[in-house]
Motif scaffolding. Structure first.
Motif, mmCIF file in Angstrom:
data_model
loop_
_atom_site.group_PDB
_atom_site.id
_atom_site.type_symbol
_atom_site.label_atom_id
_atom_site.label_comp_id
_atom_site.label_asym_id
_atom_site.label_seq_id
_atom_site.Cartn_x
_atom_site.Cartn_y
_atom_site.Cartn_z
ATOM 1 N N GLY A 2 0.634 -1.323 0.264
ATOM 2 C CA GLY A 2 -0.132 -0.096 -0.184
ATOM 3 C C GLY A 2 0.946 1.978 0.048
ATOM 4 O O GLY A 2 0.586 2.566 0.040
ATOM 5 N N THR A 3 2.344 0.968 0.569
ATOM 6 C CA THR A 3 2.703 1.927 -0.117
ATOM 7 C C THR A 3 3.066 2.800 -1.246
ATOM 8 O O THR A 3 3.807 4.237 -1.635
ATOM 9 C CB THR A 3 4.134 2.449 0.709
ATOM 10 O OG1 THR A 3 5.412 0.932 0.112
ATOM 11 C CG2 THR A 3 4.187 1.974 2.223
ATOM 12 N N ALA A 4 2.753 1.945 -2.749
ATOM 13 C CA ALA A 4 3.563 2.860 -3.776
ATOM 14 C C ALA A 4 2.489 3.384 -3.979
ATOM 15 O O ALA A 4 1.238 3.244 -4.212
ATOM 16 C CB ALA A 4 3.731 0.984 -4.181
ATOM 17 N N PRO A 5 2.485 4.338 -4.860
ATOM 18 C CA PRO A 5 1.702 4.904 -5.842
ATOM 19 C C PRO A 5 1.475 4.192 -6.823
ATOM 20 O O PRO A 5 1.762 3.408 -7.361
ATOM 21 C CB PRO A 5 2.602 6.567 -6.546
ATOM 22 C CG PRO A 5 4.216 5.848 -6.586
ATOM 23 C CD PRO A 5 4.372 4.695 -5.356
ATOM 24 N N ALA A 6 0.477 5.003 -7.159
ATOM 25 C CA ALA A 6 -0.213 3.882 -8.159
ATOM 26 C C ALA A 6 0.329 4.682 -9.366
ATOM 27 O O ALA A 6 0.880 5.271 -10.285
ATOM 28 C CB ALA A 6 -2.116 4.917 -8.794
ATOM 29 N N LEU A 7 0.366 2.857 -10.439
ATOM 30 C CA LEU A 7 0.946 2.979 -11.909
ATOM 31 C C LEU A 7 0.607 4.338 -12.483
ATOM 32 O O LEU A 7 -0.948 4.392 -12.108
ATOM 33 C CB LEU A 7 0.688 2.049 -12.694
ATOM 34 C CG LEU A 7 1.644 0.529 -11.374
ATOM 35 C CD1 LEU A 7 1.269 -0.348 -12.602
ATOM 36 C CD2 LEU A 7 2.490 0.384 -11.284
#
Length: 178
Positions: free
Chosen positions: A80-85
């Motif tokens: 859940g830490t990654a930004p959206a592609l």
């Protein structure tokens, strides 16, 4: 010596790419995403042909080759830490030996209209012979095909594969986004 052989095998581009990409990839430079890239072996094939590659993985320490021309994103795609592609950014998206179902809609959205997905990962049948065996990481029958059902399928396979003498059960898809 055996360790070197294994590393060489792991660093070899997927047969799905070497067999099909030369006939369907444009000669003009493309934006390529190598998602959950591992060693980056598949993205490297495109980089060697002057395509710009974005490598994403939660650990980039195992990358085969690095160049300032490409992007390297150290993202954990599952916590859940990654930004959206980014939407409609990539001409080609590569996904190999990776399945995180909550990310599938983002993967589809990341491909530009007319762009391609190369996707290969394990099916449920894999659990009968070894790892991975967690159903969260294994495709159900025809799941990959139906996930991209409104795309133009250029290649689809589901079944037994033998790679470097190792048996596995996988699904493969190459599809063009409408």
């Amino acid at each position: 010596m055996e360790e070197k052989k294994l590393k060489a095998r792991q660093d070899t581009v997927s047969e799905l790419i070497s067999r099909f990409a030369p006939d369907i990839i444009s000669a003009s430079p493309c934006e390529v995403l190598d998602l959950a890239c591992g060693s980056g072996r598949n993205g490297l094939w495109f980089a060697q042909r002057d395509h710009k590659v974005t490598y994403i993985d939660k650990s980039l320490t195992g990358l085969i080759n690095r160049s300032v021309r490409h992007s390297y994103l150290n993202w954990d795609l599952e916590d859940g830490t990654a930004p959206a592609l980014p939407a409609e950014k990539f001409d080609i998206v590569l996904v190999f030996n990776y399945l995180h179902r909550p990310l599938l809609s983002q993967i589809k959205a990341a491909v530009k209209p007319g762009g391609l997905i190369f996707y290969e990962t394990f099916t449920e049948k894999q659990a009968e012979i070894g790892r991975p065996s967690n159903p969260d990481f294994l495709l159900k029958p025809l799941e990959l095909k139906t996930t991209f059902d409104n795309w133009d399928h250029l290649h689809y396979f589901e079944g037994e594969l033998r790679t470097h003498g190792r048996l596995s059960y996988k699904a493969q898809l190459i599809a063009r986004k409408p």
